[in-house]
Design an enzyme around this catalytic site. Structure first.
Site, PDB file in Angstrom:
ATOM      1  N   GLY A 126      11.972  -4.329   1.951  1.00  0.00           N
ATOM      2  CA  GLY A 126      11.303  -3.952   0.702  1.00  0.00           C
ATOM      3  C   GLY A 126      10.734  -5.095  -0.115  1.00  0.00           C
TER       4      GLY A 126
ATOM      5  N   MET B   7       8.038   1.934   8.989  1.00  0.00           N
ATOM      6  CA  MET B   7       7.917   1.752  10.437  1.00  0.00           C
ATOM      7  C   MET B   7       7.835   3.062  11.221  1.00  0.00           C
ATOM      8  SD  MET B   7       7.643  -1.390  10.136  1.00  0.00           S
ATOM      9  CE  MET B   7       7.582  -2.099  11.769  1.00  0.00           C
TER      10      MET B   7
ATOM     11  N   LEU C  91       2.831   8.168  10.813  1.00  0.00           N
ATOM     12  CA  LEU C  91       2.569   9.457  10.157  1.00  0.00           C
ATOM     13  C   LEU C  91       1.559  10.252  10.991  1.00  0.00           C
ATOM     14  CD1 LEU C  91       2.312   8.181   6.475  1.00  0.00           C
ATOM     15  CD2 LEU C  91       4.199   9.508   7.468  1.00  0.00           C
TER      16      LEU C  91
ATOM     17  N   ASN D 156      -1.895   0.923   3.986  1.00  0.00           N
ATOM     18  CA  ASN D 156      -0.798   0.290   4.730  1.00  0.00           C
ATOM     19  C   ASN D 156      -1.006  -1.216   4.757  1.00  0.00           C
ATOM     20  OD1 ASN D 156       1.467   0.042   6.500  1.00  0.00           O
ATOM     21  ND2 ASN D 156       0.062  -0.158   8.230  1.00  0.00           N
TER      22      ASN D 156
ATOM     23  N   HIS E 216      -0.300  -4.524   7.111  1.00  0.00           N
ATOM     24  CA  HIS E 216       0.027  -4.831   8.503  1.00  0.00           C
ATOM     25  C   HIS E 216      -0.002  -6.352   8.691  1.00  0.00           C
ATOM     26  CE1 HIS E 216       0.514  -4.025  12.730  1.00  0.00           C
ATOM     27  NE2 HIS E 216      -0.429  -4.912  12.986  1.00  0.00           N
TER      28      HIS E 216
ATOM     29  N   SER F 145      -3.283  -7.764   6.743  1.00  0.00           N
ATOM     30  CA  SER F 145      -4.396  -6.870   6.394  1.00  0.00           C
ATOM     31  C   SER F 145      -3.862  -5.662   5.639  1.00  0.00           C
ATOM     32  CB  SER F 145      -5.078  -6.328   7.657  1.00  0.00           C
ATOM     33  OG  SER F 145      -5.403  -7.358   8.559  1.00  0.00           O
TER      34      SER F 145
ATOM     35  N   ASP G  25      -2.995   1.785  12.845  1.00  0.00           N
ATOM     36  CA  ASP G  25      -3.502   0.484  12.379  1.00  0.00           C
ATOM     37  C   ASP G  25      -5.015   0.314  12.591  1.00  0.00           C
ATOM     38  OD1 ASP G  25      -0.885  -0.185  11.688  1.00  0.00           O
ATOM     39  OD2 ASP G  25      -0.466  -1.100  13.614  1.00  0.00           O
TER      40      ASP G  25
ATOM     41  N   GLU H 229       1.214 -11.605   2.106  1.00  0.00           N
ATOM     42  CA  GLU H 229       1.274 -10.136   1.981  1.00  0.00           C
ATOM     43  C   GLU H 229       1.530  -9.760   0.522  1.00  0.00           C
ATOM     44  OE1 GLU H 229       3.733  -7.911   4.723  1.00  0.00           O
ATOM     45  OE2 GLU H 229       3.447  -9.385   6.297  1.00  0.00           O
TER      46      GLU H 229
HETATM   47  C1  GAR Z   1       6.024  -6.698   6.501  1.00  0.00           C
HETATM   48  O1  GAR Z   1       5.737  -7.891   7.168  1.00  0.00           O
HETATM   49  C2  GAR Z   1       4.952  -5.657   6.800  1.00  0.00           C
HETATM   50  O2  GAR Z   1       3.673  -6.199   6.907  1.00  0.00           O
HETATM   51  C3  GAR Z   1       5.429  -5.121   8.123  1.00  0.00           C
HETATM   52  O3  GAR Z   1       6.821  -5.047   8.005  1.00  0.00           O
HETATM   53  C4  GAR Z   1       7.267  -6.054   7.080  1.00  0.00           C
HETATM   54  C5  GAR Z   1       8.101  -5.361   6.020  1.00  0.00           C
HETATM   55  O4  GAR Z   1       8.668  -6.276   5.128  1.00  0.00           O
HETATM   56  N1  GAR Z   1       4.847  -3.863   8.402  1.00  0.00           N
HETATM   57  C6  GAR Z   1       4.563  -3.437   9.624  1.00  0.00           C
HETATM   58  O5  GAR Z   1       4.801  -4.085  10.619  1.00  0.00           O
HETATM   59  C7  GAR Z   1       3.939  -2.068   9.702  1.00  0.00           C
HETATM   60  N2  GAR Z   1       3.486  -1.792  11.006  1.00  0.00           N
HETATM   61  P1  GAR Z   1       9.201  -5.789   3.703  1.00  0.00           P
HETATM   62  O6  GAR Z   1      10.103  -4.577   3.958  1.00  0.00           O
HETATM   63  O7  GAR Z   1       9.971  -6.961   3.182  1.00  0.00           O
HETATM   64  O8  GAR Z   1       8.016  -5.432   2.857  1.00  0.00           O
END
Ligand code: GAR
Length: 190
Positions: free
Chosen positions: A18, A91, A94, A108, A110, A137, A146, A175
């Site tokens: 999170g 993860m 949908l 989203n 990624h 992205s 994606d 991010e």
């Molecule tokens: C992040 O790096 C996000 O970009 C990735 O999971 C991580 C979650 O971190 N998302 C994906 O891979 C989606 N396919 P967080 O829970 O600390 O935000």
């Protein structure tokens, strides 16, 4: 002209740590932000991010993946008049049916420079392919994994000394920076 005037009722779906949720909550609390986070839903009952959300006085819901996740979450999104859904480390894929039923924008984040490295293990693949850059992205969610239109992305350099862990750390930092910016961009002039 603003396409979406006022603060938008926002829901965030998470599955784990999170840290992106945290950056979105911080952004949402700024005076000029365009969103108000109304609820956070996790398909993983133990997701760490839920703690931060509840400490921030945001409603949290745990809906296990196997327990009819899509129908139960759609009900909540409708009940709380959610205008936009942000996936932040969510993860679960949908379905097209969910996207159609919700009928509002879904974004989203990624951890790659899409269209490169859709799916999992993005950093591992970028290092293995000796890419010079990695990145993150923000894109619109469509039925195809994606693959929706990219709203914003940012690069980081991959150094010879980088490994998956160090690259993940660098990308995560950007991010947190670009998700709020992408929301601003999307809600104003995307
Ligand atoms: C992040 O790096 C996000 O970009 C990735 O999971 C991580 C979650 O971190 N998302 C994906 O891979 C989606 N396919 P967080 O829970 O600390 O935000």
């Amino acid at each position: 002209m603003e396409k979406y005037p006022g603060k938008k009722n926002t829901a965030v779906f998470i599955s784990g740590r999170g840290s992106n949720l945290k950056s979105l909550i911080k952004y949402s609390r700024k005076k000029n932000s365009l969103i108000k986070i109304i609820l956070v839903i996790s398909n993983n009952p133990d997701a760490k991010g839920l703690k931060y959300a509840s400490r921030s006085k945001i409603k949290i819901y745990r809906i296990k993946s196997k327990s009819n996740f899509e129908n139960n979450s759609i009900k909540l999104l409708k009940k709380f008049n959610i205008d936009i859904l942000c996936l932040a480390g969510f993860m679960k894929i949908l379905s097209g049916n969910f996207i159609k039923k919700f009928s509002k924008p879904i974004l989203n984040i990624h951890p790659s420079l899409l269209p490169k490295y859709k799916g999992l293990n993005t950093h591992e693949r970028a290092i293995k392919n000796k890419d010079r850059f990695a990145g993150a992205s923000i894109h619109k969610v469509t039925e195809k994994l994606d693959s929706g239109k990219v709203i914003l992305q940012k690069k980081v350099k991959i150094l010879k000394s980088d490994n998956v862990k160090s690259l993940e750390k660098k990308v995560l930092k950007i991010e947190h920076e670009i998700y709020p910016k992408a929301i601003d961009k999307f809600l104003t002039n995307f």
